[in-house]
Scaffold this motif. Sequence first.
Motif, PDB file in Angstrom:
ATOM      1  N   SER A   1      40.871  44.159  43.894  1.00 50.51           N
ATOM      2  CA  SER A   1      40.083  45.116  44.654  1.00 50.51           C
ATOM      3  C   SER A   1      39.436  46.095  43.679  1.00 50.51           C
ATOM      4  O   SER A   1      40.032  46.493  42.669  1.00 50.51           O
ATOM      5  CB  SER A   1      40.982  45.876  45.631  1.00 50.51           C
ATOM      6  N   LEU A   2      38.200  46.506  43.947  1.00 49.60           N
ATOM      7  CA  LEU A   2      37.507  47.429  43.046  1.00 49.60           C
ATOM      8  C   LEU A   2      38.138  48.812  43.043  1.00 49.60           C
ATOM      9  O   LEU A   2      37.805  49.641  42.195  1.00 49.60           O
ATOM     10  CB  LEU A   2      36.031  47.521  43.430  1.00 49.60           C
ATOM     11  N   THR A   3      39.061  49.072  43.959  1.00 48.04           N
ATOM     12  CA  THR A   3      39.773  50.350  43.943  1.00 48.04           C
ATOM     13  C   THR A   3      40.647  50.478  42.699  1.00 48.04           C
ATOM     14  O   THR A   3      41.039  51.585  42.327  1.00 48.04           O
ATOM     15  CB  THR A   3      40.659  50.498  45.190  1.00 48.04           C
ATOM     16  N   ASN A   4      40.952  49.361  42.047  1.00 43.90           N
ATOM     17  CA  ASN A   4      41.781  49.391  40.837  1.00 43.90           C
ATOM     18  C   ASN A   4      40.986  49.733  39.580  1.00 43.90           C
ATOM     19  O   ASN A   4      41.581  49.973  38.525  1.00 43.90           O
ATOM     20  CB  ASN A   4      42.459  48.031  40.629  1.00 43.90           C
ATOM     21  N   LEU A   5      39.647  49.722  39.663  1.00 38.39           N
ATOM     22  CA  LEU A   5      38.819  49.942  38.486  1.00 38.39           C
ATOM     23  C   LEU A   5      38.528  51.426  38.281  1.00 38.39           C
ATOM     24  O   LEU A   5      38.372  52.174  39.255  1.00 38.39           O
ATOM     25  CB  LEU A   5      37.497  49.181  38.613  1.00 38.39           C
ATOM     26  N   PRO A   6      38.429  51.880  37.015  1.00 41.57           N
ATOM     27  CA  PRO A   6      38.033  53.266  36.737  1.00 41.57           C
ATOM     28  C   PRO A   6      36.645  53.566  37.288  1.00 41.57           C
ATOM     29  O   PRO A   6      35.805  52.659  37.431  1.00 41.57           O
ATOM     30  CB  PRO A   6      38.049  53.335  35.203  1.00 41.57           C
ATOM     31  N   THR A   7      36.366  54.812  37.574  1.00 46.06           N
ATOM     32  CA  THR A   7      35.112  55.214  38.212  1.00 46.06           C
ATOM     33  C   THR A   7      33.892  54.812  37.405  1.00 46.06           C
ATOM     34  O   THR A   7      32.850  54.445  37.974  1.00 46.06           O
ATOM     35  CB  THR A   7      35.105  56.742  38.431  1.00 46.06           C
TER      36      THR A   7
END
Length: 459
Positions: A182-188
């Motif tokens: 999920s892209l929620t795991n990636l830094p901003t």
Amino acid sequence: MKKYIFALFCLLFLIVATYIYFRHDDDKARNVLPKEVTAVAVIKPAELFLDLGLPVEKMSKLPLNFEGIMESVDLTKPIYVFATEKGLTGVAMNVKDADKLLQAITVFSYTTEEQQGFHWIVNSNSIGCIDEDKMLLLGPVVSAEQDALRPEMLKLMNQKRQDVPVLDRAEEQRGVFLVSSSLTNLPTQYTKAMPADTDLSKAFLNMALCIDEKAIRLTTKVEGIDKLDMPMSPIEGNLIHMEPKEPFAWIAFNTKGEDLLPNLRQEPRLRSALLALNMCVDADMMIKAIDGDVSIALPNADMNNPDFILTAMLSNTEFLKNAEDWEVNRRSTTDFSITQNGFSVYFGVREQKLYIASSEELANKACQETEAEDFQEEAKGKYLTASLDTDELLEQMFSTPSLMSVMFTMPQIREVADAFERVTITADSPQSFELSIETDEPVKDIISKISYLLTGDKI
């Protein structure tokens, strides 16, 4: 007769279905994965070793400090690495010799105990649970919080197979190493190009590593996002036949300068460079005039005297109207140069194409046609292509005195290096790209040579 054929068909279907069921059911590590994991990686050791030409038996006996672990883990089945919403990372593996695993794992400062029919292993930042056919390891978790995890781990060790959506996404891909997150795991900083209304929990980054006969490929794709805020379009191929011929490195993309300029200004160093350039030339107008293919080429791998040439398609040449006011050296009505601190840059316009070069020789050849390489021809229709000639790079590296002596005493290293041809990065769309390491000979043969170098034993 039709009844017999139908009965035979049903029997064959039943046999295949039974085989698939028991084959998957034999993967006990898969059963412990929580349904709500947000990221998962699947490592397939058996397929990896097969693609590399490495026997599993030989891999399990490598003289490493975790040799016992390699022998006690079932390498014929997948290894799962996953992340949870609570920030924990888990590893699930199939086990073929639990007693040997418990003995081998002590080298990592684990203490062991038996509780509720399971073997538990703990150290200062992780906790694991092992039974006769699988292992679950969670971390990072400090000692004070480890006991609170035990009930949840027991539940996972005893549960039946769950439907794990993120794992299904990973396994839809082909390869020996699969990832879905999920892209929620990636830094901003990695998600700022996403549309503002994007629900990152419903968007996923998928990755797969494949080993082909003469290439190693890593593919990535973003799912759940229809459009990314990137100023790029498909490459039309207008510049693939431009000098220099057989470049050491080459990058091509298609863009509109009006869309590109705001992105350049967001980078502080580039913004400062643009301000400085605008004091000499109309740099902003020049960039805004770009419309179409852009290519950047490095003719050779000489890092002591690096050369480059940028070529770009133009929609207009309005920026030349004020050329008489520029603080530059005029070479012709459309060719110029700037010299600062002993460094010169040559630029100009040829046949509705902008060029910027690091040397007068490259400037004189700008926009001249030459024969295109295969990787340049393949750039058409892609959103990005980047290529690096590894053979030429290694040739440059091995010409240094320190490495020349190594090559003299160990010529096998040069044989391995010479087998690599090119590294390329291509993007079929803004949401996907592929990194490819291409070789002149089969990957299995290269691995065999590396194995001989490390162990003195041919595969």
